[in-house]
Write a protein that holds these residues in place. Sequence first.
Motif, PDB file in Angstrom:
ATOM      1  N   ALA A  90      -3.427 -46.014  28.278  1.00 42.27           N
ATOM      2  CA  ALA A  90      -3.131 -47.449  28.312  1.00 42.27           C
ATOM      3  C   ALA A  90      -1.854 -47.804  27.561  1.00 42.27           C
ATOM      4  CB  ALA A  90      -4.312 -48.225  27.730  1.00 42.27           C
ATOM      5  N   ASP A  91      -1.654 -47.182  26.378  1.00 41.84           N
ATOM      6  CA  ASP A  91      -0.496 -47.572  25.578  1.00 41.84           C
ATOM      7  C   ASP A  91       0.813 -47.194  26.253  1.00 41.84           C
ATOM      8  OD1 ASP A  91      -1.923 -45.065  24.536  1.00 41.84           O
ATOM      9  OD2 ASP A  91       0.069 -44.759  23.717  1.00 41.84           O
ATOM     10  N   ALA A 132       1.530 -49.707  28.925  1.00 40.76           N
ATOM     11  CA  ALA A 132       1.997 -50.966  28.339  1.00 40.76           C
ATOM     12  C   ALA A 132       3.475 -50.854  27.970  1.00 40.76           C
ATOM     13  CB  ALA A 132       1.159 -51.309  27.113  1.00 40.76           C
ATOM     14  N   LEU A 188      -6.410 -51.295  12.852  1.00 46.25           N
ATOM     15  CA  LEU A 188      -7.825 -51.648  12.738  1.00 46.25           C
ATOM     16  C   LEU A 188      -8.346 -51.400  11.317  1.00 46.25           C
ATOM     17  CD1 LEU A 188      -9.348 -50.327  16.102  1.00 46.25           C
ATOM     18  CD2 LEU A 188      -9.021 -52.700  15.403  1.00 46.25           C
ATOM     19  N   PHE A 220      -6.421 -60.378  29.163  1.00 46.98           N
ATOM     20  CA  PHE A 220      -7.845 -60.075  29.261  1.00 46.98           C
ATOM     21  C   PHE A 220      -8.685 -61.294  29.636  1.00 46.98           C
ATOM     22  CE2 PHE A 220      -6.378 -56.423  27.054  1.00 46.98           C
ATOM     23  CZ  PHE A 220      -7.358 -55.443  27.127  1.00 46.98           C
ATOM     24  N   ILE A 258      -9.925 -59.099  16.706  1.00 44.65           N
ATOM     25  CA  ILE A 258      -9.546 -57.989  15.830  1.00 44.65           C
ATOM     26  C   ILE A 258      -9.531 -58.534  14.400  1.00 44.65           C
ATOM     27  CG2 ILE A 258      -7.899 -56.132  15.408  1.00 44.65           C
ATOM     28  CD1 ILE A 258      -8.379 -56.019  18.296  1.00 44.65           C
ATOM     29  N   PHE A 269      -8.962 -50.393  22.819  1.00 47.14           N
ATOM     30  CA  PHE A 269      -8.307 -50.542  24.120  1.00 47.14           C
ATOM     31  C   PHE A 269      -7.390 -51.764  24.119  1.00 47.14           C
ATOM     32  CE2 PHE A 269      -8.595 -52.391  28.543  1.00 47.14           C
ATOM     33  CZ  PHE A 269      -7.587 -51.595  29.070  1.00 47.14           C
ATOM     34  N   TYR A 270      -7.855 -52.820  23.476  1.00 44.53           N
ATOM     35  CA  TYR A 270      -7.028 -54.034  23.421  1.00 44.53           C
ATOM     36  C   TYR A 270      -5.676 -53.729  22.776  1.00 44.53           C
ATOM     37  CZ  TYR A 270      -5.737 -58.921  22.738  1.00 44.53           C
ATOM     38  OH  TYR A 270      -5.077 -60.123  22.775  1.00 44.53           O
ATOM     39  N   LEU A 271      -5.711 -53.047  21.654  1.00 49.41           N
ATOM     40  CA  LEU A 271      -4.461 -52.736  20.949  1.00 49.41           C
ATOM     41  C   LEU A 271      -3.615 -51.746  21.753  1.00 49.41           C
ATOM     42  CD1 LEU A 271      -5.705 -52.467  17.254  1.00 49.41           C
ATOM     43  CD2 LEU A 271      -4.548 -54.375  18.369  1.00 49.41           C
ATOM     44  N   GLN A 272      -4.272 -50.767  22.367  1.00 50.67           N
ATOM     45  CA  GLN A 272      -3.520 -49.797  23.158  1.00 50.67           C
ATOM     46  C   GLN A 272      -2.894 -50.460  24.379  1.00 50.67           C
ATOM     47  OE1 GLN A 272      -6.739 -46.547  22.781  1.00 50.67           O
ATOM     48  NE2 GLN A 272      -4.857 -45.394  22.970  1.00 50.67           N
ATOM     49  N   SER A 273      -3.586 -51.460  24.930  1.00 44.91           N
ATOM     50  CA  SER A 273      -3.032 -52.155  26.092  1.00 44.91           C
ATOM     51  C   SER A 273      -1.811 -52.985  25.704  1.00 44.91           C
ATOM     52  CB  SER A 273      -4.093 -53.059  26.720  1.00 44.91           C
ATOM     53  OG  SER A 273      -4.184 -54.276  25.991  1.00 44.91           O
ATOM     54  N   GLU A 304     -13.574 -51.391  22.367  1.00 41.70           N
ATOM     55  CA  GLU A 304     -12.908 -52.508  23.051  1.00 41.70           C
ATOM     56  C   GLU A 304     -11.685 -52.967  22.277  1.00 41.70           C
ATOM     57  OE1 GLU A 304     -15.176 -55.902  24.386  1.00 41.70           O
ATOM     58  OE2 GLU A 304     -16.834 -54.552  24.908  1.00 41.70           O
ATOM     59  N   ALA A 305     -11.834 -53.005  20.948  1.00 42.91           N
ATOM     60  CA  ALA A 305     -10.694 -53.394  20.113  1.00 42.91           C
ATOM     61  C   ALA A 305      -9.586 -52.353  20.224  1.00 42.91           C
ATOM     62  CB  ALA A 305     -11.139 -53.547  18.662  1.00 42.91           C
ATOM     63  N   THR A 330     -10.612 -59.458  22.954  1.00 43.74           N
ATOM     64  CA  THR A 330     -11.437 -58.963  21.846  1.00 43.74           C
ATOM     65  C   THR A 330     -10.922 -59.459  20.500  1.00 43.74           C
ATOM     66  OG1 THR A 330     -11.481 -56.935  23.122  1.00 43.74           O
ATOM     67  CG2 THR A 330     -12.430 -56.828  20.929  1.00 43.74           C
ATOM     68  N   ASP A 336     -14.621 -49.881  17.115  1.00 48.32           N
ATOM     69  CA  ASP A 336     -14.927 -50.671  18.301  1.00 48.32           C
ATOM     70  C   ASP A 336     -13.964 -50.270  19.433  1.00 48.32           C
ATOM     71  OD1 ASP A 336     -15.262 -52.584  20.219  1.00 48.32           O
ATOM     72  OD2 ASP A 336     -14.801 -54.299  18.928  1.00 48.32           O
TER      73      ASP A 336
END
Lengths: 259, 412
Positions: A79-80, A83, B378, A91, A97, B362-366, B359-360, A95, B357
């Motif tokens: 994913a990174d 991006a 994190l 999203f 953080i 993946f969020y950051l990686q996205s 999901e967290a 989520t 987490d």
Amino acid sequence: MSEPILELRGLKASITEQPDIQLLKGLDLTIRPGEIHALMGPNGSGKSTLANTIAGSPSYTVDEGQVLLKGEDITEAPADERARKGVFLSFQYPTPIPGVTMVNLMREALKARRGAEVPAREFLQELRETLASLKMSEDMARRYVNEGFSGGEKKRAEILQMGLLKPDLAILDETDSGLDVDALRTVAEGVQALRRPDMGVLIITHYERILSYIEPDYVHVLVKGQIVKSGGFSLAKEIEAGGYDPILKELGLLEGATA
Amino acid sequence: MAETQTQPLGAYAADAVRAASEARGEPGWLAEKRQEAARAFEALPMPTQRSRPWKYTDVSGLSIAAHPPEASFLPVVAVPEGGVPAGGYAGSLADALQDERLAAVVEQHLGALIPATEGKFIAANASQWTGGVFVHAARGKAFEAPVTVGVTAQAGAVFPRMLIVAEAASDVTVLVRCSSGDADVLASGVVEIVAGADSNVRVVFDVGWGAATRDFLSLRARTDRGANVQVATLAIGGALVKHTLEGILEGEGSTGRFRGVALGDKDQHFDFVTLQNHIGRKTLSDVQIKAALAGGSRSIYYGVTRVEETAAGAAAEQENRNLLLSGDAKADSDPVLEILTNEVIRCGHGATVGPVDEEALFYLQSRGLDRRQSLKLLVSGFFRSVLDDIADEALLEEVTASVERKLEVARL
């Protein structure tokens, strides 16, 4: 014709933890620079799965087919890496953080996207401008990412990141859901203001209403992991007026329908 | 095994302890106390895992007496620029004993909160401490900036000792920085805090020990009416760090806040024990212990919040969070509430042990951050709620930098 931003070729994907559940069953889609595509479909048709699969979520595994970004095969890329190459996912459920501020995240994200340190002054300047086009206060940037945000704030915060990161492809996964009319207008106008002319956009939505602010060039209907019909903006209006049933019926896909 | 039985006592023997005290020119009462402590040391067994606070920390193979006391060990006390407010003191215990007025305060309080007979490590400290630290805030006076204590160990055993006496309505912050090299070091510290009415006392431990240091600390604070005591341990270094932090909340409306942060890697072992004893009415305690564990590191938390019958209107929060950054990391958590009155305002406790987490992540990686960068963000976010309480900007920056450096190479 210019090279596509995104090309999906016969994409099949399943849930990583449950490989026998395939949610995308052979999908083809081409998005060229500057084009806005809307992907509509009933609940459970695979819309969010598609969004997450393009973004590289580890929750889904591609079984077959390819994802190409500007001609480059990114099917296996994490994913990174996607991006940094220009994919952005807004999203559906951002989520929280805890302990990480929006500013902190955006600074790191922008550094990653550009592959170089961003001078503080330049970063703050861009952040201020982007905040302004979304009518967001600077306080917002000092809050922890998505923590205690209202529905509208979450979606605006996603678009804020899109505006800063300037992706080549933006996937807006149900950016309109959970927003009242005013919040929807602000977000939609923000997308319009921050959209670069050569950016490809994939809007995933249940309803036509966001499309009246961001008019799509193409509308696709996704049913059970496949695009069953494509057309222009008029297709979205058709769905708004009559729902999905007439289309499903026309294609012989309506379950439980008696002839 | 019972190594201590066969280990010659050497410098730890009662006679040797008395002689050393006299050689340092210490007052008779202290020589006497030290000798008693040495006898207690000889008589007391090493703690075993049958004792609840030691359940997960096995010291059966450790011999204190096999570690000769480091002769040159001396904590270095740095007084803030503005100096010590009138009537107060910040310096070594040894120097304070030379002054009649200060010596009287020391005699009254040293070893009163934590008697030498309480345990083997404490007895070792009470008999062996050298230099020592004494911080005395006079009535109504505030230190303008933190008192800094540098604790540097070379090898063998070191016995940091600190006594803080804050008179009514005074205010003081003490920053303790611990460091050592790669040699085998055993540190056994004792800290006593006497917080007078409406005083504010803050103590922060920046635990930057070397990779072969084992650290056992006992800290106890007693609060008078309206006093506020805040203690934080930031554990980054060390092979084994076991900190026991206790608050005896005696005075009405007094507060004890206890914070612990541990970032582990390799086979680091962290063990936090807290005890909040609510005695006075409307007392308030707040414990937050957070560990992020990489490699094969491990954290243990055992905490008791006790609300006595006399503590009507008390409020207590006790929280322990463990973030496992690798599959081999491990955490055990056991927060306990003992409530003996019906009139508590609120009494909460919570414990979690779990991986990051997804999901967290993946969020950051996205957003373009690779896995390690995302985990770093994190973890710093995870520590934030605890670190935000530490007002000292410079220290905060330092700790954040150490966290960054450690996560750069940690096994995640």
